[in-house]
Write an enzyme that holds these catalytic residues in place. Sequence first.
Site, short mmCIF file in Angstrom:
data_model
loop_
_atom_site.label_atom_id
_atom_site.label_comp_id
_atom_site.label_asym_id
_atom_site.label_seq_id
_atom_site.Cartn_x
_atom_site.Cartn_y
_atom_site.Cartn_z
N PHE A 153 7.75 -2.85 -4.54
CA PHE A 153 7.53 -2.63 -5.98
C PHE A 153 6.07 -2.31 -6.29
CE2 PHE A 153 6.11 -6.99 -5.85
CZ PHE A 153 5.24 -7.14 -6.92
N LYS A 154 5.16 -2.65 -5.39
CA LYS A 154 3.74 -2.39 -5.65
C LYS A 154 3.48 -0.89 -5.83
CE LYS A 154 2.91 -6.77 -5.08
NZ LYS A 154 2.12 -7.40 -4.05
N ASP A 155 4.32 -0.04 -5.25
CA ASP A 155 4.14 1.42 -5.41
C ASP A 155 4.25 1.84 -6.87
OD1 ASP A 155 3.83 2.09 -2.66
OD2 ASP A 155 6.00 2.01 -2.38
N MET A 197 0.73 1.18 -8.02
CA MET A 197 -0.37 1.67 -7.20
C MET A 197 -0.44 3.19 -7.16
SD MET A 197 -2.60 -0.34 -5.86
CE MET A 197 -1.80 -1.82 -5.28
N THR A 241 0.90 -5.30 -1.32
CA THR A 241 -0.17 -4.66 -2.08
C THR A 241 -1.01 -3.77 -1.18
OG1 THR A 241 -0.33 -6.36 -3.78
CG2 THR A 241 -2.31 -5.07 -3.37
#
Length: 463
Positions: A112-114, A117, A145
């Site tokens: 989910f960090k994409d 980011m 992350t």
Amino acid sequence: MKYISTRGDQAERGFSDILLEGLAPDGGLYLPKTYPKVDDATLTRWRGLAYADLAFEILSLYIDDIPADDLRAITQRVYTAEVFGTKEITPLTWLGDHIALEGLSNGPTLAFKDMAMQLLGAMFEYELGRRGETLNILGATSGDTGSAAEYAMRGKKGVKVFMLSPNGRMSPFQQAQMFSLQDANIHNIAIEGVFDDCQDIVKAVSNDLAFKREHRIGTVNSINWARLLAQVVYYFAGYFQATKTNAEKISFTVPSGNFGNVCAGHVARQMGLPIAKLVVATNENDVLDEFFRTGAYRPRGTADTHETSSPSMDISKASNFERFVFDLLGRDGARVRQYFSASRFVLGAEEQAAIAGFGFVSGRSTHADRVATIRRCHAAHGVVIDPHTADGLKVALEVRDPAVTMLVLETALPAKFAATIVEALGTEPPRPAGLEGIEQLPKRVKVMPADVAQVKAYIHAHV
């Protein structure tokens, strides 16, 4: 829109300034002076928008120092089906009446960090190009992350990344995603310790204002407001997919260690999104669950931080938690500074009672729970979930109101955590094309003790 620190510094800053800064000079985190409110007419207008358009609308409420056409171009470039796999970007997978997974993990690094980011990388490149400046990003990761930041920043003009991770505590796939990158602007540093040691080093460097300014240090951890703001968008996107009218309320369950993901839900709720409950799901590192049950915030030390099969949540100091406490305490920066300057704190009775008004509840999951939930989900629905999402689903099933739709945020694809999937299901999880054998690729990583001075020396030598 101006931003202030959670620790009392009332100097007002614009979005583009805090985008590159990370922590405030007084050690606090940035929040907007007020949350913009979204009314029924606005929700109706947003319902049905493509994800990139929805992102533009929400970001525009918080960003007034980037021209609208430029901001729209950034969101259109980032949130595409080519990058995230589907036109919905965050599709729902229903697991029965009133409960679904919201898929956040179809980006380049399968986590989910994409979602944030990729946007942050584009914004950094835009703003640095506009200013003719460079930036050295210092970050800490418990698993996802780091790879999301590195894939978003690799090859970006004017940007170098120095990413700290706990040596040997990520899954082999997570390590390979980061350490196999050969880009000259990417530097991986494996710290002999746990994630909290990495996070403490990032904060120590960020609080050395002379070093920070001389070396142009910025952050991509969720202490960076821009990253958290990007995550607010998928709460609105999930809500619109799960409802037919604005009269409906839904709840979200969020696997949580550092509190950034669920803090974005808090912001969405403060804006007026009809959220009934925000459910914080922890693993055995249950500092946040303890807080929401008892009002006591007791960060653990390295020796008491458990190594678990949901390693991205092996965190015992929730750095984003300060933002919620700031709101909980009526935005009293002096009291926030007092609380977070201490190693731990206990809320007063009135403060603890006020938590319910923000919609938070919590629960805890163990390794046995994760394995059982992965099996249960696969057997009942034919859906394979990763261990962190399993933590979320386990807690969601315990606390949900059957009459209120619950969305469980899917935080990673199971391919990143093969050993636990094999234990639960007896088979390897499927891998997206092109990621076979990633663990065997050559690696670039520097192993260091948990020492601020050595990390500073390494940065100094490589900027």
